[in-house]
Motif scaffolding. Structure first.
Motif, mmCIF file in Angstrom:
data_model
loop_
_atom_site.group_PDB
_atom_site.id
_atom_site.type_symbol
_atom_site.label_atom_id
_atom_site.label_comp_id
_atom_site.label_asym_id
_atom_site.label_seq_id
_atom_site.Cartn_x
_atom_site.Cartn_y
_atom_site.Cartn_z
ATOM 1 N N VAL A 124 -6.787 -2.051 -11.238
ATOM 2 C CA VAL A 124 -5.491 -2.632 -10.895
ATOM 3 C C VAL A 124 -5.444 -2.853 -9.385
ATOM 4 C CG1 VAL A 124 -4.229 -1.634 -12.841
ATOM 5 C CG2 VAL A 124 -4.467 -0.318 -10.729
ATOM 6 N N PRO A 125 -4.693 -3.849 -8.914
ATOM 7 C CA PRO A 125 -4.603 -4.078 -7.468
ATOM 8 C C PRO A 125 -3.747 -3.004 -6.799
ATOM 9 C CG PRO A 125 -3.162 -5.596 -8.647
ATOM 10 C CD PRO A 125 -3.937 -4.855 -9.690
ATOM 11 N N VAL A 126 -4.325 -2.265 -5.872
ATOM 12 C CA VAL A 126 -3.594 -1.204 -5.179
ATOM 13 C C VAL A 126 -2.813 -1.827 -4.023
ATOM 14 C CG1 VAL A 126 -3.820 0.917 -3.838
ATOM 15 C CG2 VAL A 126 -5.281 0.533 -5.842
ATOM 16 N N ARG A 127 -1.471 -1.740 -4.124
ATOM 17 C CA ARG A 127 -0.623 -2.384 -3.114
ATOM 18 C C ARG A 127 0.403 -1.436 -2.532
ATOM 19 N NH1 ARG A 127 -0.163 -7.394 -6.929
ATOM 20 N NH2 ARG A 127 1.583 -6.229 -7.797
ATOM 21 N N ALA A 128 0.370 -0.165 -2.905
ATOM 22 C CA ALA A 128 1.384 0.773 -2.434
ATOM 23 C C ALA A 128 0.735 2.128 -2.176
ATOM 24 C CB ALA A 128 2.522 0.902 -3.457
ATOM 25 N N THR A 129 1.494 2.998 -1.535
ATOM 26 C CA THR A 129 1.024 4.350 -1.224
ATOM 27 C C THR A 129 2.014 5.361 -1.776
ATOM 28 O OG1 THR A 129 -0.011 3.542 0.808
ATOM 29 C CG2 THR A 129 0.336 5.919 0.623
ATOM 30 N N ASP A 130 1.500 6.381 -2.424
ATOM 31 C CA ASP A 130 2.356 7.431 -2.975
ATOM 32 C C ASP A 130 2.859 8.347 -1.869
ATOM 33 O OD1 ASP A 130 2.501 7.183 -5.874
ATOM 34 O OD2 ASP A 130 0.336 7.526 -5.859
ATOM 35 N N LEU A 178 1.392 1.919 -17.279
ATOM 36 C CA LEU A 178 2.622 1.229 -16.886
ATOM 37 C C LEU A 178 3.806 1.756 -17.679
ATOM 38 C CD1 LEU A 178 3.899 -1.232 -15.305
ATOM 39 C CD2 LEU A 178 3.503 -2.552 -17.387
ATOM 40 N N ARG A 179 3.662 1.860 -19.006
ATOM 41 C CA ARG A 179 4.767 2.354 -19.836
ATOM 42 C C ARG A 179 5.103 3.794 -19.507
ATOM 43 N NH1 ARG A 179 4.789 3.179 -24.876
ATOM 44 N NH2 ARG A 179 2.526 3.293 -25.233
ATOM 45 N N LEU A 180 4.058 4.608 -19.279
ATOM 46 C CA LEU A 180 4.293 6.023 -19.006
ATOM 47 C C LEU A 180 5.110 6.220 -17.741
ATOM 48 C CD1 LEU A 180 3.641 9.011 -19.729
ATOM 49 C CD2 LEU A 180 1.651 8.787 -18.236
ATOM 50 N N LEU A 181 4.778 5.494 -16.682
ATOM 51 C CA LEU A 181 5.454 5.687 -15.403
ATOM 52 C C LEU A 181 6.775 4.941 -15.309
ATOM 53 C CD1 LEU A 181 2.391 5.469 -12.959
ATOM 54 C CD2 LEU A 181 3.434 7.496 -14.000
ATOM 55 N N ALA A 182 6.955 3.932 -16.168
ATOM 56 C CA ALA A 182 8.185 3.136 -16.103
ATOM 57 C C ALA A 182 9.221 3.552 -17.135
ATOM 58 C CB ALA A 182 7.843 1.649 -16.292
ATOM 59 N N ASP A 183 8.801 4.198 -18.230
ATOM 60 C CA ASP A 183 9.700 4.568 -19.318
ATOM 61 C C ASP A 183 10.023 6.060 -19.204
ATOM 62 O OD1 ASP A 183 10.906 5.261 -21.740
ATOM 63 O OD2 ASP A 183 9.696 3.851 -22.901
ATOM 64 N N ALA A 184 11.244 6.356 -18.770
ATOM 65 C CA ALA A 184 11.634 7.752 -18.548
ATOM 66 C C ALA A 184 11.560 8.561 -19.837
ATOM 67 C CB ALA A 184 13.046 7.809 -17.962
ATOM 68 N N ARG A 206 8.557 -5.308 -14.001
ATOM 69 C CA ARG A 206 8.699 -6.176 -15.168
ATOM 70 C C ARG A 206 7.397 -6.266 -15.976
ATOM 71 N NH1 ARG A 206 11.408 -8.941 -11.146
ATOM 72 N NH2 ARG A 206 9.570 -10.230 -10.730
ATOM 73 N N GLY A 207 6.279 -5.995 -15.343
ATOM 74 C CA GLY A 207 4.996 -6.066 -16.030
ATOM 75 C C GLY A 207 3.881 -5.598 -15.119
ATOM 76 N N PRO A 208 2.639 -5.580 -15.626
ATOM 77 C CA PRO A 208 1.522 -5.098 -14.810
ATOM 78 C C PRO A 208 1.347 -5.871 -13.510
ATOM 79 C CG PRO A 208 0.871 -5.277 -17.114
ATOM 80 C CD PRO A 208 2.225 -5.913 -17.002
ATOM 81 N N GLY A 209 1.603 -7.177 -13.546
ATOM 82 C CA GLY A 209 1.404 -7.996 -12.361
ATOM 83 C C GLY A 209 2.380 -7.705 -11.244
ATOM 84 N N SER A 210 3.568 -7.251 -11.575
ATOM 85 C CA SER A 210 4.579 -6.980 -10.546
ATOM 86 C C SER A 210 4.608 -5.511 -10.132
ATOM 87 C CB SER A 210 5.965 -7.388 -11.063
ATOM 88 O OG SER A 210 6.322 -6.607 -12.205
#
Length: 713
Positions: A304-310, A430-436, A462-466
């Motif tokens: 996946v494209p890494v664009r952020a830092t934890d 994506l679902r795991l981290l986005a779905d509480a 909204r999806g993997p790309g965003s």
């Protein structure tokens, strides 16, 4: 240079006199000239071979192999063809199972035949980076990895290993200039003294990428280098002990001693960052091994494209081994029980599989511990088998084509899709981290509500790309990929700076050597990552190699004693369980700690840089990451040529953010404002790294107070 405390005086090298040429040196120079000529002829032999095969694809493979052999036989500028010689005693027959070309069979064109012949009694063998033989197949230079070369590294007065003489050579570039003898008999210079030629090689100014240490490998290092292909070895090495070089030389050794196994399974070197990999890139090619992949962990798991830092907390949670259990639960929670029986119509027959029987098959597959994707595939096969059993009982003739037709029938595929749905690793994470709700169910009893909140995406993408993926997310995707389909294992993996790996990163690396072995290199005192494992037993367990022994390298060959002692003042705070390393070298001029006024710091830095550039070798300024732009402007204003690491033109002076300093080395190092480095997360660990990058001189400039453990001027 004076020897380290407690060491013997260096043995003086023999240099040519001002008058008539030294006959011994002249003879060795003649051997060097002949060796070069034989290497040239070997390369011509390979280039003269024609690739002939039964088909075009095989022919291209043969051409590529011949090209690789020819490149391996190319002489490397400024690298001597041999660096030592061993003379065996009369009456001693060395076990020369790896002395190419000494027997009845000539060595093959590539110059490596590990089984031919035995060394002759009283044999004189020159040791070099690669095997070279004459036109009759007799060796003129022996590969350093051959068993018969080992006494060069291991022989001592107590254990001469059949030698009467060990000779080291001094070189200027690729030209032989001196020699140094150690004898193992009466009237000979005694072994065990510190070699002046070895010290000169260690102290030779650095410029450009890392060099090999094949001429200066020490006995404790040699034990690790020659460890068997089945053994995983963990090395705890203080700065300057050569652990990185040892790991790379072990790769070269395994590619020689277990060539078919390593080439068939593959070898990988994992480093902490691209700057580090760039620094070590020439070591293996110099040793004749050019086809070893070298990647960072980020490259290894790049899906996946890494664009952020934890945040530090999120990185710690995502790097925790408990996330493997959370992902496992999330993946397998997608299975559902069949709500009705399966009915398949074929011709005039209708075949029925009850729902409870399908549930039993699902339970059996889960109990076997199969990968998710394999289980899904097996479920279709098992349903088909049940139906074919019914068909046979009814008198129908069935075969493999019938089985495949039933498995691919629409009702069967629809039931498998419903009860055991296909899974995608990226969408799963994506679902795991986005779905509480999904996260809460999967992490129930594993992660606290606060830990769940730290890693949950809010608002969800909204999806993997965003999605703003982080480096730790990419590791989670890699874990999910392996849960679905097994990731293939390599024959050997070297992981350097392993102390910074999180538990999940360890699992990612461990998957790549699950059926192979590993060389794990690091220093717990240099652990700077938020989710670093903390101790070797835990790290090796996460890597899947809990039985691996931990070997300690505690003799520094690179860093002078004064610098190492200064940095070791931090150890009681950052790594209380580690003992300070001892150094083979010392230089009272190697350390300077200079307090300056804040307004005078730019001028003091420029002056220190000019002094460093006036000396031979490489130089670096290391500072906290946020200081780098200001220091860059200050050096530009002062007209001091430099490059910022990972950017700019090549210069002898490099401005290095402390976050990228690990694993690098320079002749002169200037550390600016240690207090600011120490103020960062795990700052004392980062400072320890910065203070131990110098090979010859360390200058500490500070206008702010030094961190408590460090002594002042």
């Amino acid at each position: 240079m004076p020897p380290a405390s407690g060491a013997a005086d260096p043995a003086p090298p023999h240099r040519p006199p001002a008058g008539p040429a030294d006959p011994v040196l002249a003879a060795e120079q003649d051997h060097l000239r002949r060796s070069r000529e034989f290497l040239r002829l070997m390369r011509e032999d390979v280039l003269g071979l024609r690739a002939m095969a039964g088909d075009r694809v095989s022919e291209e493979y043969l051409k590529a192999d011949l090209y690789r052999r020819a490149e391996a036989l190319r002489e490397i500028p400024d690298a001597p063809l041999f660096f030592g010689r061993v003379d065996y005693a009369e009456g001693v027959v060395a076990d020369a199972s790896a002395v190419p070309g000494t027997g009845s069979r000539p060595a093959r064109a590539g110059g490596r035949d590990d089984r031919a012949g035995r060394a002759l009694p009283g044999e004189q063998l020159h040791i070099g980076r690669r095997h070279i033989h004459d036109r009759d197949g007799h060796p003129v230079v022996i590969d350093w990895r051959a068993p018969v070369s080992r006494p060069f590294y291991r022989a001592s007065a107590a254990e001469p290993m059949g030698l009467v003489l060990r000779r080291r050579f001094g070189f200027a570039g690729a030209e032989l200039t001196a020699y140094e003898d150690e004898g193992f008999g009466a009237g000979m210079p005694a072994p065990g003294r510190v070699s002046a030629i070895m010290l000169a090689e260690i102290e030779r100014p650095r410029s450009g990428p890392m060099r090999d240490i094949v001429a200066t490998i020490q006995p404790d290092q040699d034990d690790i280098v020659r460890a068997g292909a089945d053994h995983t070895v963990c090395v705890q090495g203080a700065p300057g002990t050569g652990k990185t070089a040892v790991g790379l030389h072990r790769v070269a050794y395994l590619l020689y001693a277990s060539a078919s196994r390593m080439q068939r399974g593959g070898v990988l070197v994992v480093g902490p960052n691209k700057a580090f990999l760039s620094y070590i890139r020439n070591v293996l090619p110099a040793l004749g091994e050019a086809d070893v992949a070298q990647l960072t962990v980020a490259d290894l798991v790049a899906t996946v494209p890494v664009r952020a830092t934890d945040s530090a907390r999120a990185a710690r949670v995502k790097g925790d081994a408990r996330m493997a259990k959370v992902l496992h639960r999330a993946l397998w929670s997608g299975l559902t029980e069949p709500t009705e029986a399966l009915v398949l119509t074929r011709g005039s027959w209708r075949w029925r599989v009850p729902g409870y029987e399908i549930s039993e098959q699902i339970s059996q597959l889960r109990a076997r511990g199969v990968r998710y994707g394999a289980g899904r595939d097996l479920l279709g096969h098992r349903i088909a088998h049940i139906i074919l059993t019914q068909m046979e009982a009814a008198g129908e003739a069935v075969d493999d084509r019938t089985h495949e037709a039933v498995r691919r029938a629409r009702p069967v595929r629809a039931l498998v899709d419903t009860t055991w749905p296909a899974a995608d690793p990226v969408r799963l994470v994506l679902r795991l981290l986005a779905d509480a709700d999904l996260l809460a169910r999967a992490a129930d009893g594993v992660l606290s509500p606060g830990e769940q909140a730290a890693i949950r995406w809010d608002p969800p993408p909204r999806g993997p790309g965003s999605a703003r993926w982080t480096a730790a997310d990419a590791v989670l995707v890699d874990e999910a990929s392996d849960l679905i389909e097994r990731i293939p294992s390599l024959a050997h993996v070297v992981v350097d700076e392993a102390q910074d790996l999180s538990a999940m990163e360890c699992r990612a690396v461990g998957r790549r050597c699950a059926t192979g072995s590993a060389t794990v290199l690091g220093d717990l005192a240099q652990a700077t990552a938020p989710a670093a494992a903390g101790d070797w037993p835990a790290l090796l367990t996460h890597l899947g190699k809990p039985e691996a022994p931990v070997q300690v390298l505690d003799t520094g060959y690179r860093v002078p004693r004064q610098i190492l002692d200064y940095a070791s003042a931090l150890l009681p705070v950052l790594a209380p369980g580690l003992s300070p390393a001892r150094s083979l070298r010392q230089d009272p001029r190697s350390l300077r700690v200079t307090p300056v006024a804040a307004r005078a710091l730019p001028g003091a830095l420029a002056a220190a840089c000019q002094q460093a550039l006036a000396r031979p070798g490489s130089a670096a300024v290391i500072a906290s990451d946020e200081q780098i732009p200001a220091l860059h402007r200050a050096l530009m204003s002062a007209g001091v040529g430099h490059q910022v690491l990972d950017g700019g033109e090549h210069e002898r002076l490099t401005l290095v953010p402390v976050s990228l300093a690990k694993g690098l080395e320079f002749d002169d190092v200037i550390v600016v404002e240690p207090g600011r480095i120490a103020a960062q997360p795990r700052g004392l660990h980062r400072l320890y790294v910065a203070l131990t990058r110098a090979v010859s001189r360390l200058t500490v400039l500070h206008s702010e107070p030094l961190p408590g453990p460090l002594p002042g001027t």
